[in-house]
Enzyme design. Structure first.
Site: not given
Ligand code: APR
Length: 225
Positions: A54, A88-90, A105, A169, A171
């Protein structure tokens, strides 16, 4: 009263910002063993391997920029109430200007104590063995496989009064996030923007394009909604 659009985004949202997805060819899980770096058991087994994984992702995020898809979602706030539920974690949705972002998440720019009750913003800094938050070793504020998804109920609540739902975006393979579509009102339009769209439990308006191009088409279609 502004109509409400709820976005459900995944790794494909950030692909054109240069952040690799997880399950595409050459994706993250082809290069790392998910059970070593994104699973609570992996953290107990080898915390320094997880911290390195990370730390690298966090360092690299600082030089990434939101793409035209992130910016288009933020720009919709002019005419709609927009809420983003992201896997997303960004921090690219926030840096694009989105004001209501729910991270299912976790968040790469935050760290927490072992029980995930004390949470601190760390920006793009590393976490090292020996760093403390609260009374314990600091860890990434990420939801790993094998951990609860505490924001899920808030995501369900966000969807309950959506006028439009847009999936971008993802799956749709990881639960409970993948099951969120079941909580969208049955009578509202659901759009799916993805060059290789996943199967869905309900009929969707599929825009089989990348996020940046697909969002342009969506913005045009929303003008007539
Ligand atoms: N624009 C839009 N979608 C894209 C693009 C793009 N430029 N490039 C790839 N995609 C799509 C792929 O077709 C795929 O459907 O993005 C999706 C990426 O799927 P995954 O890699 O499985 O990512 P995601 O669905 O976000 O994974 C969910 O799995 O490992 C866990 O916690 C991790 O949050 C992650 C979760």
């Amino acid at each position: 009263m502004k109509k409400k659009i709820v976005f459900i985004t995944g790794a494909g949202m950030s692909a054109e910002s240069g952040i690799s997805t997880f399950r595409d060819s050459d994706g993250m899980w082809e290069n790392y063993n998910v059970s070593d770096v994104a699973d609570i058991e992996g953290w107990y087994r080898n915390p320094s391997l997880v911290l390195d994984f990370y730390n690298n992702m966090r360092r690299s995020l600082e030089s990434k920029q939101p793409n035209a898809g992130h910016l288009a979602i933020a720009a919709l706030e002019k005419d709609f109430e927009v809420q983003v539920i992201t896997q997303n974690v960004d921090d690219l949705h926030e840096r694009a200007g989105s004001t209501q972002v729910l991270h299912l998440h976790g968040e790469l720019t935050k760290a927490c104590d072992e029980s995930k009750t004390v949470v601190e913003s760390i920006g793009y800094a590393d976490i090292h063995i020996g760093d403390k938050i609260g009374q314990t070793q600091a860890r990434p504020f990420i939801v790993w496989f094998g951990e609860a998804v505490p924001e899920f109920e808030n995501a369900v609540r966000m969807l309950s009064d959506a006028d439009v739902v847009v999936v971008v975006g993802t799956s749709l393979q990881v639960y409970p996030a993948a099951g969120l579509l079941n909580y969208a009102p049955s009578d509202v339009p659901v759009y799916l923007i993805d060059p290789k769209p996943a199967q869905t439990v309900r009929p969707v308006r599929c825009i089989a394009k990348k996020a940046t191009e697909g969002m342009k088409q969506l913005v045009e279609e929303l003008k007539t909604i």
